[in-house]
Design an enzyme around this catalytic site. Structure first.
Site, PDB file in Angstrom:
ATOM      1  N   ALA A  46      13.007  -5.966   1.111  1.00 35.23           N
ATOM      2  CA  ALA A  46      13.642  -7.038   0.407  1.00 35.23           C
ATOM      3  C   ALA A  46      15.058  -6.614  -0.090  1.00 35.23           C
ATOM      4  O   ALA A  46      16.065  -7.205   0.140  1.00 35.23           O
ATOM      5  CB  ALA A  46      12.943  -7.547  -0.785  1.00 35.23           C
ATOM      6  N   ARG A  87      14.389 -14.743   7.015  1.00 25.81           N
ATOM      7  CA  ARG A  87      13.368 -14.260   6.163  1.00 25.81           C
ATOM      8  C   ARG A  87      12.971 -15.033   4.863  1.00 25.81           C
ATOM      9  O   ARG A  87      13.558 -14.831   4.031  1.00 25.81           O
ATOM     10  CB  ARG A  87      13.241 -12.542   5.888  1.00 25.81           C
ATOM     11  CG  ARG A  87      13.538 -11.763   6.985  1.00 25.81           C
ATOM     12  CD  ARG A  87      12.042 -11.681   8.120  1.00 25.81           C
ATOM     13  NE  ARG A  87      11.119 -11.228   7.439  1.00 25.81           N
ATOM     14  CZ  ARG A  87      10.553 -10.130   7.114  1.00 25.81           C
ATOM     15  NH1 ARG A  87      11.150  -9.066   7.377  1.00 25.81           N
ATOM     16  NH2 ARG A  87       9.572  -9.793   6.693  1.00 25.81           N
ATOM     17  N   GLN A 192       3.782  -0.144   8.990  1.00 23.10           N
ATOM     18  CA  GLN A 192       5.154   0.262   8.189  1.00 23.10           C
ATOM     19  C   GLN A 192       4.773   1.421   7.444  1.00 23.10           C
ATOM     20  O   GLN A 192       5.521   2.471   7.227  1.00 23.10           O
ATOM     21  CB  GLN A 192       5.689  -0.717   7.281  1.00 23.10           C
ATOM     22  CG  GLN A 192       6.334  -2.071   7.988  1.00 23.10           C
ATOM     23  CD  GLN A 192       5.508  -3.106   8.057  1.00 23.10           C
ATOM     24  OE1 GLN A 192       4.089  -2.889   8.080  1.00 23.10           O
ATOM     25  NE2 GLN A 192       5.947  -4.238   7.907  1.00 23.10           N
ATOM     26  N   ASP A 233       8.527  -8.305  -2.790  1.00 24.98           N
ATOM     27  CA  ASP A 233       9.634  -9.289  -1.891  1.00 24.98           C
ATOM     28  C   ASP A 233       9.986 -10.403  -2.839  1.00 24.98           C
ATOM     29  O   ASP A 233      11.053 -10.999  -2.676  1.00 24.98           O
ATOM     30  CB  ASP A 233       8.861  -9.698  -0.784  1.00 24.98           C
ATOM     31  CG  ASP A 233       8.881  -8.694   0.324  1.00 24.98           C
ATOM     32  OD1 ASP A 233       9.866  -8.755   1.174  1.00 24.98           O
ATOM     33  OD2 ASP A 233       8.066  -7.768   0.169  1.00 24.98           O
TER      34      ASP A 233
END
Length: 342
Positions: A46, A87, A192, A233
């Protein structure tokens, strides 16, 4: 190791989709390339998305050739819409875009507006770097010598352009001389944790063990997790937090096992316009990310797959939210408002 750098008239990013096998840097001079890099997760996390988005707006502004302020602002809105569509969940992106738009609207001369937009993007970047340094220092005070810390997804320097959030706290604790270990979840479907978190921790010489997402409860139940630290986020006004899919499950497991569950994020991730996590938009990504791993099919052809990128953890499962302006605990509504107003 820089996730993103401003080079005057272009942006240099580390392509995170190529890690850990290759360290490949890309130089992007077009705002549409920035937008594509965000969508394709070449730049992710983010805070980093917010920084990349602001640079994307700056690049788009530099490409507009007109002396008319009205025409410039009209074309700039198209650039902003492209960046904003990349996003939907990451609050930092929209906060950065709002700041860039305000700077543009405040200017009178096109060339001056362009310079002001570049300066604002650089300022946003430096603020995120400093925020992660401060919150890492504050959060490290919650880590005791000998802790085993479980973390999910990736919230290190590459996700934040700075010191890191969840991993920044871990790194700071290690630099204080505390002996710590980390359990990193693989973080399906895009891995990730396996690809990036372990890579960053290895570079920092911090002991890390990679585990599958489904084994977190096993380690918690055996007393092998001292605390959980994740990034965020978007954080709603009441403390409900959106983070990588699977975070909610970890928070419930931590609560069941009496383990502290910490969220680490700069205040740029907080969205006071949303009363609760029910209002946070959740990005739905391609089913192929679930049915394939690095291009290799792992499921029957034509099978349906759901792929929400994030879930929301209700604030009742969160022990504390760690920001650069302080550590917030219940009641979150009051603490979050106070942190924003500082």
């Amino acid at each position: 190791m820089e996730a993103i750098e401003w080079l005057g008239n272009r942006v240099r990013i580390l392509d995170q989709t190529r890690l850990p096998q290759e360290e490949v840097y890309l130089e992007l001079s077009d705002y549409q390339d920035i937008a594509s890099a965000i969508v394709e997760l070449k730049i992710r996390g983010a805070p980093a998305i917010g920084v990349a988005g602001s640079y994307g707006v700056a690049l788009g502004a530099l490409e507009i050739e007109t002396r008319s302020r009205d025409e410039f602002l009209g074309r700039l809105r198209g650039v902003i819409q492209t960046i904003a569509a990349t996003r939907p969940t990451a609050r930092n992106l929209f906060r950065a875009i709002d700041r860039m738009e305000q700077v543009a609207e405040a200017g009178d001369d096109v060339e001056q507006i362009k310079k002001a937009l570049v300066n604002e993007a650089v300022k946003i970047h430096s603020e995120e770097v400093e925020a992660t340094r401060k919150l890492s220092q504050l959060g490290a005070g919650l880590i005791q010598d000998g802790f085993i810390i479980l973390t999910h997804c990736n919230a290190g320097p590459l996700a934040t352009t700075g010191y890191g959030t969840a991993l920044g706290i871990i790194k700071w604790a290690k630099e204080q001389g505390k002996k710590i270990k980390v359990l990193a979840t693989e973080t399906r479907p895009l891995l990730q944790g396996a690809r990036i978190t372990t890579w960053e921790l290895k570079k920092a010489n911090i002991p890390v063990t990679l585990i599958t997402d489904s084994t977190a409860g096993y380690f918690m139940s055996r007393g092998e997790v001292s605390c959980v630290i994740v990034g965020a986020d978007r954080i709603a006004a009441n403390g409900d937090t959106a983070n990588k899919i699977g975070t909610y499950s970890l928070a419930v497991l931590a609560k069941e096992n009496g383990i502290p569950f910490y969220v680490a994020a700069p205040t740029s991730t907080i969205d006071l316009s949303l009363a609760s996590g029910d209002e946070i938009p959740i990005e739905q990504r391609s089913p192929e990310e679930v049915t394939h791993i690095q291009g290799v099919s792992i499921a029957p052809e034509g099978i349906d797959a759901a792929n929400p990128a994030f879930d929301v953890t209700p604030h009742r499962y969160i022990t504390a939210i760690i920001t650069e302006r302080g550590i917030i605990k219940e009641p979150y509504g009051e603490g979050i408002k106070e942190s924003i107003l500082k």
